[in-house]
Design a protein around this motif. Structure first.
Motif, PDB file in Angstrom:
ATOM      1  N   ARG A  81      64.668  24.408  35.748  1.00 15.29           N
ATOM      2  CA  ARG A  81      63.678  25.141  36.531  1.00 15.29           C
ATOM      3  C   ARG A  81      62.717  24.212  37.261  1.00 15.29           C
ATOM      4  NH1 ARG A  81      60.006  29.145  33.571  1.00 15.29           N
ATOM      5  NH2 ARG A  81      58.787  28.952  35.489  1.00 15.29           N
ATOM      6  N   THR A  82      62.602  22.967  36.810  1.00 16.04           N
ATOM      7  CA  THR A  82      61.679  22.038  37.464  1.00 16.04           C
ATOM      8  C   THR A  82      62.167  21.624  38.846  1.00 16.04           C
ATOM      9  OG1 THR A  82      62.711  20.064  36.494  1.00 16.04           O
ATOM     10  CG2 THR A  82      60.971  21.141  35.213  1.00 16.04           C
ATOM     11  N   ASP A  85      60.553  25.390  43.328  1.00 17.15           N
ATOM     12  CA  ASP A  85      59.151  25.750  43.503  1.00 17.15           C
ATOM     13  C   ASP A  85      58.820  26.977  42.662  1.00 17.15           C
ATOM     14  OD1 ASP A  85      58.393  23.748  45.218  1.00 17.15           O
ATOM     15  OD2 ASP A  85      58.596  24.943  47.052  1.00 17.15           O
ATOM     16  N   GLU A  86      57.577  27.079  42.221  1.00 10.54           N
ATOM     17  CA  GLU A  86      57.157  28.258  41.468  1.00 10.54           C
ATOM     18  C   GLU A  86      57.302  29.528  42.298  1.00 10.54           C
ATOM     19  OE1 GLU A  86      56.255  28.791  38.290  1.00 10.54           O
ATOM     20  OE2 GLU A  86      56.862  26.719  37.909  1.00 10.54           O
ATOM     21  N   ARG A  87      57.124  29.422  43.611  1.00  5.00           N
ATOM     22  CA  ARG A  87      57.230  30.584  44.489  1.00  5.00           C
ATOM     23  C   ARG A  87      58.564  30.592  45.230  1.00  5.00           C
ATOM     24  NH1 ARG A  87      54.098  34.667  43.500  1.00  5.00           N
ATOM     25  NH2 ARG A  87      54.292  35.309  45.684  1.00  5.00           N
ATOM     26  N   THR A  99      59.565  34.548  42.679  1.00  4.57           N
ATOM     27  CA  THR A  99      59.037  33.506  41.794  1.00  4.57           C
ATOM     28  C   THR A  99      60.179  32.928  40.975  1.00  4.57           C
ATOM     29  OG1 THR A  99      58.596  35.013  39.946  1.00  4.57           O
ATOM     30  CG2 THR A  99      56.830  34.733  41.585  1.00  4.57           C
ATOM     31  N   ILE A 100      59.960  31.752  40.419  1.00  8.23           N
ATOM     32  CA  ILE A 100      60.974  31.143  39.570  1.00  8.23           C
ATOM     33  C   ILE A 100      61.182  31.977  38.308  1.00  8.23           C
ATOM     34  CG2 ILE A 100      59.270  29.629  38.483  1.00  8.23           C
ATOM     35  CD1 ILE A 100      63.039  28.924  39.073  1.00  8.23           C
ATOM     36  N   SER A 101      60.126  32.633  37.825  1.00  8.48           N
ATOM     37  CA  SER A 101      60.264  33.483  36.633  1.00  8.48           C
ATOM     38  C   SER A 101      61.181  34.664  36.915  1.00  8.48           C
ATOM     39  CB  SER A 101      58.889  33.973  36.172  1.00  8.48           C
ATOM     40  OG  SER A 101      58.080  32.890  35.764  1.00  8.48           O
TER      41      SER A 101
END
Length: 375
Positions: A81-82, A85-87, A99-101
């Motif tokens: 996941r790193t 991007d978070e978005r 989002t990554i989530s």
């Protein structure tokens, strides 16, 4: 079928736009439709605001990373996941996440409900900050009693944020539909069509890899396999089956019983589909030198070298008229798509017609191809 950069009459490009006062610190990905008449090569690049980014991204390293990381998409290790991007923006014809989530939740849902088998065919740089991958995903829907198999093939366009050097968007394009926009009713119908009930016996089948699935057929790469065969009367006929089945059940030089496989093939080797043989596949792990000899001269053992083939699946009773119509439709589809088909075809019958309702029978018409490439 939509190409890698073409969706419903528009070209899509990943664009990084500034969020807040400092565009170098806050960027978000979005997809902008660009009319065809205004498309320029420079417009396919990733941009921050109105300027081309000056940062350097090692795209070759990211391509290598995807070759190592994506095979873990649905296993216990999972993707890294790193690297995102978070978005990160994810889109396919029936799913979207921002989002990554959400992206990882979608992967987890597919893993638990469909037990996917993901195969990465290739990954390559297709733009200054863009990588395209080609893949096959085969899934079994475990929530339905008959566990239908769903097959998706296509490409993913992955944009890289030049500021963070991470993936900021992921766009999936399916080979089986024309409208790959979210939300695609065509995509939803494509999913539901694959949920229908086919009865496939729990027997060994010739090994193959699905390379591409279109709306009308799928392209497979078969591994070599051995068959026991004899002359038949017609594609839909059963003449000769008892002879080859007898070999399997012990009527051979060593009275050796060989496990049954599926499907039973009837193969026509001429354009008129009149020169027909009936074939049963020998289980893998056997070779011609180790097999017992047939007791009858009209029975032969033969090795098929495998190769590329196009297949169309259908249910119902495979009468001669139905089989010939399916062969004709498949051959026309292959010609339209620029694929060179060999002469003749095979009918694959997976079920015992005396013990299976016709509406759940699994039948296939298969045509060998001269060549095939995913590039």
């Amino acid at each position: 079928m939509a190409t890698a950069g073409q969706l419903s009459g528009h070209f899509y490009r990943p664009v990084l736009t500034a969020v807040g006062s400092n565009c170098r610190r806050h960027v978000a990905a979005r997809f902008l439709p660009v009319p065809r008449r205004r498309l320029r090569p420079s417009m396919m690049s990733l941009q921050v605001g109105n300027e081309t980014p000056s940062s350097t991204v090692d795209m070759e390293q990211l391509v290598g990373f995807l070759y190592k990381d994506l095979p873990h998409l649905f296993d216990d290790q999972g993707i890294d996941r790193t690297a995102y991007d978070e978005r990160v923006k994810f889109r396919d014809p029936i799913t979207k996440h921002d989002t990554i989530s959400g992206y990882l939740f979608n992967i987890s849902l597919l893993k638990n409900v469909f037990t996917p088998d993901f195969q990465l065919h290739w990954a390559k740089q297709t733009g200054p900050y863009e990588i395209t991958t080609r893949w096959t995903m085969v899934m079994n829907f475990s929530l339905l009693p008959w566990k239908p198999e769903l097959v998706f093939t296509g490409t993913s366009i992955m944009a890289v944020n030049p500021e963070t050097k991470k993936f900021c968007s992921h766009l999936d394009l399916w080979d089986s539909i024309n409208n790959n926009d979210y939300f695609s009713l065509e995509g939803l119908v494509d999913v539901f069509k694959q949920l229908r009930l086919y009865k496939t016996p729990d027997l060994e089948t010739p090994k193959y890899q699905i390379l591409k699935r279109t709306a009308n057929y799928e392209v497979r790469k078969y591994e070599p396999f051995i068959v026991v065969e004899t002359n038949g009367d017609k594609l839909s006929g059963s003449s000769g089956f008892n002879n080859v089945a007898g070999y399997i059940f012990g009527k051979n030089s060593r009275m050796e019983k060989i496990p049954m496989t599926t499907p039973v093939f009837t193969q026509a080797t001429d354009a008129e589909l009149s020169s027909v043989s009936v074939q049963i596949v020998i289980p893998s792990g056997k070779d011609l030198s180790s097999l017992p000899m047939p007791n009858e001269e009209k029975i032969n053992l033969k090795k098929s070298e495998g190769g590329f083939a196009a297949a169309v699946k259908f249910s119902g009773k495979p009468t001669e008229d139905v089989v010939r119509a399916k062969e004709n439709e498949l051959r026309k589809s292959l010609s339209k798509d620029g694929l060179r088909a060999k002469v003749g075809c095979m009918l694959a019958r997976y079920n015992d017609p005396g013990r299976t309702w016709s509406f759940i029978m699994r039948n296939e018409v298969i045509i060998w191809l001269e060549e095939f490439s995913l590039d």
